[in-house]
Design an enzyme around this catalytic site. Structure first.
Site, PDB file in Angstrom:
ATOM      1  N   CYS A  28     -10.522 -25.296 -27.083  1.00 37.05           N
ATOM      2  CA  CYS A  28     -10.431 -25.794 -28.447  1.00 37.05           C
ATOM      3  C   CYS A  28     -11.838 -25.886 -29.037  1.00 37.05           C
ATOM      4  O   CYS A  28     -12.834 -25.765 -28.328  1.00 37.05           O
ATOM      5  CB  CYS A  28      -9.738 -27.156 -28.499  1.00 37.05           C
ATOM      6  SG  CYS A  28     -10.661 -28.466 -27.652  1.00 37.05           S
ATOM      7  N   CYS A  31     -14.153 -28.283 -27.465  1.00 36.82           N
ATOM      8  CA  CYS A  31     -14.819 -27.796 -26.255  1.00 36.82           C
ATOM      9  C   CYS A  31     -16.151 -27.131 -26.612  1.00 36.82           C
ATOM     10  O   CYS A  31     -17.156 -27.310 -25.926  1.00 36.82           O
ATOM     11  CB  CYS A  31     -13.926 -26.804 -25.515  1.00 36.82           C
ATOM     12  SG  CYS A  31     -12.379 -27.487 -24.900  1.00 36.82           S
ATOM     13  N   ASP A 438     -11.899  -0.409 -49.051  1.00 38.63           N
ATOM     14  CA  ASP A 438     -12.479   0.917 -48.837  1.00 38.63           C
ATOM     15  C   ASP A 438     -11.632   1.908 -49.635  1.00 38.63           C
ATOM     16  O   ASP A 438     -10.438   1.676 -49.853  1.00 38.63           O
ATOM     17  CB  ASP A 438     -12.444   1.244 -47.341  1.00 38.63           C
ATOM     18  CG  ASP A 438     -12.930   2.645 -47.057  1.00 38.63           C
ATOM     19  OD1 ASP A 438     -14.008   3.006 -47.544  1.00 38.63           O
ATOM     20  OD2 ASP A 438     -12.216   3.382 -46.358  1.00 38.63           O
ATOM     21  N   ASP A 637     -10.322   1.236 -42.932  1.00 35.80           N
ATOM     22  CA  ASP A 637      -9.582   2.010 -41.926  1.00 35.80           C
ATOM     23  C   ASP A 637     -10.475   2.832 -41.009  1.00 35.80           C
ATOM     24  O   ASP A 637      -9.988   3.488 -40.099  1.00 35.80           O
ATOM     25  CB  ASP A 637      -8.592   2.958 -42.617  1.00 35.80           C
ATOM     26  CG  ASP A 637      -9.290   4.154 -43.252  1.00 35.80           C
ATOM     27  OD1 ASP A 637     -10.414   3.974 -43.769  1.00 35.80           O
ATOM     28  OD2 ASP A 637      -8.724   5.260 -43.231  1.00 35.80           O
ATOM     29  N   ASP A 641     -16.234   1.114 -41.503  1.00 33.29           N
ATOM     30  CA  ASP A 641     -15.875  -0.188 -42.083  1.00 33.29           C
ATOM     31  C   ASP A 641     -16.008  -1.324 -41.078  1.00 33.29           C
ATOM     32  O   ASP A 641     -15.855  -2.491 -41.439  1.00 33.29           O
ATOM     33  CB  ASP A 641     -14.421  -0.165 -42.593  1.00 33.29           C
ATOM     34  CG  ASP A 641     -14.193   0.898 -43.650  1.00 33.29           C
ATOM     35  OD1 ASP A 641     -15.063   1.051 -44.522  1.00 33.29           O
ATOM     36  OD2 ASP A 641     -13.148   1.578 -43.598  1.00 33.29           O
TER      37      ASP A 641
END
Length: 749
Positions: A28, A31, A438, A637, A641
């Site tokens: 978590c 932590c 993009d 894609d 990118d």
């Protein structure tokens, strides 16, 4: 995998080293705070930053005062671990996460199997013969074996004055079990005081099972951490073919130096950056530029590591090797973007940070108060009320609040072609107020296609000419030629007698006694082909609409013109209109030319766009928007990118894009329909609303129940909350949370 990135500088004491280490066992955000504070208090450490999102710690320390081993020991003292192996730390981290996931899965399954009969007995058959003993036997392994990590971590935290969710789980389940154990073997203690000795084995067992389920969900998410860096490195071949002392030789890439001549054959990946010295070919640079059209490479042209050669062969001289290549720079940028994000502060962890010590404090205060004012039944009331406070505060519903909503939200997303990798992006997406798209493969289809074709008026043999054009283009290596041949696709057995590629202009071919030209306008002008005013006007219109124009002519005149473009997806404009309607600013970034970018932006109604943008520029643009206070989503894609995707607050990859983009992104659209983006944002809004409602139900019982459990009503009407009722209230809060989460399944996004 490369060694951890190390930067160093000399100091008065010795050498100051900044090094990144994978951290294990964090469950978590609290932590991460514990690990960070522990590192900062270690002698010799000048700065430390722990990122829960990517399970890593960046530590700046003085090598004359401390070593990685000492850092590791300080972290191990509070129940975590630091990977200090310099050979392959990422592999060690991934293997440790895999083992951890399998261990948590085993604990969850077995604790659930054992807790179910205990729950049934405790809720419905509490008076059956030997029921308490059966529940005790089944609960003991759940609490002290399958739930032992809660106690171990709680103890290690307590040694350093720290507390987290493990502390509350250990206290509540441990005390509930021990109290029940006492009541099982010494019921007469309570009978003599006129009180029925209830047992709470089901509370202890069910809490362990439910919290284990929550941790299993967390481990599953962590076990799927991005393998993008590995795949990026996989773009670089392990060996290269070099020209050495007049002969070809195969060398390991590690020994290649600047100035080495490398031979690249058709279909091979280019291993390092350099300049072509001889030969020519077309190279697919889409992973660098994002553009689908391959780039012609001839003597003097630059080539880049990770790009893919097509049909030709060439030799090039290396200019950049190792960490200096463009590919290595991309890898570094992705790593930095992933590591620069602040630790994920989940709402549950923030509340738990206050909730845990407050509940413990209330329980202790309750016990002391009753011992002071409880009269002759002081101890009885003190023990019952303090245990009841811890039982009613068991974080069962708290542990379920986020995971159940996320599970349903992720499932709902999958039904709508939205794959969600982690909870953080789903929780954050509803805040997005700027989206970067993009162009190629995201707004457009991502592949060049013939959009229009016009023949010279008066031709009576267009069918034959189509076959001739197909035969010529089918021999060409140029990707635009592939678009033309794919568009024509006739059954052609025409033989091309002579074929010549003319650099930067097109091709010339001879079929029978006739010579044909396919290429740009300059090729036709140099070949003295007679033009046509109508076709010229048409070609000019097509160019203004951001089409690439290809001319087809014989030795006397122009025969046809062809427009080639990367088509805009049908859903793009509607999706962008939907985003604008939500008040979200939409930006288009592309490596394409300004004319094409402007034309595409106008067609889809975009005001904000940038052309000729490099991968690093995209990431910088994301940072620029973030610096303005915007919550930025990046949709892309391609490998180009990946830096921007990693830097963005919310990253979305198109499912038909590169594996790297999908690995870096936290969401993936498995459809090319951009309408899924507004749907993803709507899903986030509804999921976050569900989480907040769940947290309300998880705590409302505590807000009302804890004071009652502490006995505030006793002076008024003599009422003390029975621990069994407290356990039922806790169970009811869990039922409320799960039921509320399931409502999302029927919501419309």
């Amino acid at each position: 995998m490369a060694a951890p990135a190390i930067q160093s500088k000399e100091s008065v004491q010795g050498k100051i080293v900044k090094q990144s280490f994978p951290v294990l066992e964090m469950t978590c955000a609290a932590c991460a705070v514990s690990v960070e504070s522990m590192l900062k208090t270690t002698e010799g450490v000048t700065a430390a930053s722990v990122n829960y999102a990517n399970q890593s710690a960046q530590v700046e320390f003085d090598t004359s005062l401390t070593t990685p081993s000492q850092l590791q020991n300080s972290i191990r003292a509070i129940g975590y671990d630091l990977v200090i192996d310099t050979e392959d730390p990422q592999a060690i981290k991934e293997e440790a996460q895999r083992r951890q996931y399998e261990e948590v899965k085993r604990r969850t399954i077995w604790s659930s199997i054992l807790a179910l009969p205990v729950f049934i007995i405790g809720m419905f058959f509490m008076d059956i013969p030997y029921g308490n003993y059966i529940s005790m036997i089944l609960t003991a392994p759940v609490v002290f074996y399958f739930g032992r990590n809660f106690f171990i971590h709680a103890w290690k935290q307590a040694r350093f004055g720290k507390a987290n969710m493990d502390t509350l789980v250990a206290l509540s389940t441990g005390i509930a079990f021990l109290f029940s154990l006492f009541n099982t073997f010494f019921p007469e203690f309570w009978h003599s005081r006129g009180i029925h000795p209830h047992v709470y084995y089901e509370a202890a067992a069910v809490v362990i099972a439910f919290i284990s389920l929550g941790k299993l969900l967390e481990e599953k998410a962590k076990s799927n951490t991005s393998s993008a860096i590995k795949k990026l490195m996989g773009l670089q071949p392990k060996t290269v073919r070099v020209l050495f002392e007049g002969a070809e030789a195969e060398w390991p890439i590690a020994v290649v130096k600047v100035g080495t001549i490398i031979i690249v054959r058709p279909g091979e990946k280019i291993p390092v950056d350099g300049v072509v010295t001889s030969g020519s070919s077309y190279v697919d640079e889409s992973m660098i530029s994002g553009e689908p059209v391959a780039v012609e490479k001839k003597a003097g042209e630059k080539v880049f590591a990770g790009t893919i050669n097509q049909k030709g062969s060439f030799q090039f001289e290396t200019q950049k090797v190792g960490s200096d290549t463009i590919l290595a720079h991309i890898i570094k940028m992705v790593q930095e973007a992933q590591g620069s994000k602040a630790p994920v502060q989940k709402l549950v962890d923030k509340i738990a940070g206050i909730f845990v010590p407050v509940v413990i404090g209330i329980s202790i205060l309750t016990f002391i108060t009753w011992m002071l004012v409880g009269g002759e039944d002081a101890f009885t009331h003190a023990l019952l009320t303090s245990v009841t406070v811890l039982v009613i505060a068991c974080p069962c519903a708290l542990g379920l609040a986020t995971p159940t909503a996320i599970m349903v939200g992720v499932g709902k997303g999958a039904e709508n072609n939205i794959l969600i990798k982690d909870a953080e992006s789903l929780e954050l997406a509803h805040k997005v107020n700027a989206i970067i798209l993009d162009k190629t493969g995201t707004i457009t289809e991502g592949k060049p296609q013939v959009t229009q074709m016009a023949w010279l008026e008066g031709l009576d043999n267009t069918d034959e000419l189509r076959k001739i054009l197909y035969a010529i283009e089918n021999k060409s290596e140029h990707p635009l030629a592939e678009a033309v041949s794919h568009y024509l696709q006739p059954a052609s057995d025409i033989k091309v007698d002579d074929f010549e590629s003319i650099t930067g202009k097109g091709v010339r071919a001879r079929i029978g006694n006739q010579t044909y030209y396919v290429g740009n306008k300059k090729l036709l002008e140099e070949s003295n082909c007679m033009g046509c005013a109508d076709l010229d006007q048409l070609a000019s219109q097509w160019s203004e609409s951001a089409n690439t124009v290809i001319w087809f002519a014989d030795s006397q005149k122009v025969l046809a013109v062809i427009a080639i473009a990367d088509k805009i997806k049908e859903s793009s404009k509607a999706a962008i209109d939907s985003l604008h309607a939500k008040g979200i600013e939409v930006y288009m970034l592309t490596g394409d030319n300004p004319q094409t970018a402007k034309a595409v932006a106008q067609k889809i109604g975009l005001k904000h766009y940038k052309a000729e943008v490099l991968p690093s520029d995209k990431a910088e643009f994301v940072k620029q928007l973030q610096a303005e206070g915007k919550i930025v989503a990046m949709v892309g894609d391609g490998i180009n990118d990946s830096q921007a995707l990693a830097q963005a607050d919310v990253s979305i990859a198109m499912g038909k894009g590169s594996d790297i983009a999908m690995d870096v992104a936290k969401m993936t659209l498995i459809t090319s329909d951009l309408q899924s983006i507004p749907k993803a944002l709507n899903l986030s809004t509804k999921t976050v609303r569900g989480i907040r409602q769940n947290l309300f139900w998880a705590f409302i019982y505590n807000v009302i129940g804890i004071p009652i459990a502490a006995g505030v009503l006793y002076p008024v009407n003599g009422f003390l909350l029975d621990p069994m009722i407290a356990g039922a209230a806790m169970a009811l809060s869990s039922v409320s949370v799960v039921s509320n989460s399931l409502r999302l399944r029927f919501a419309k996004i």
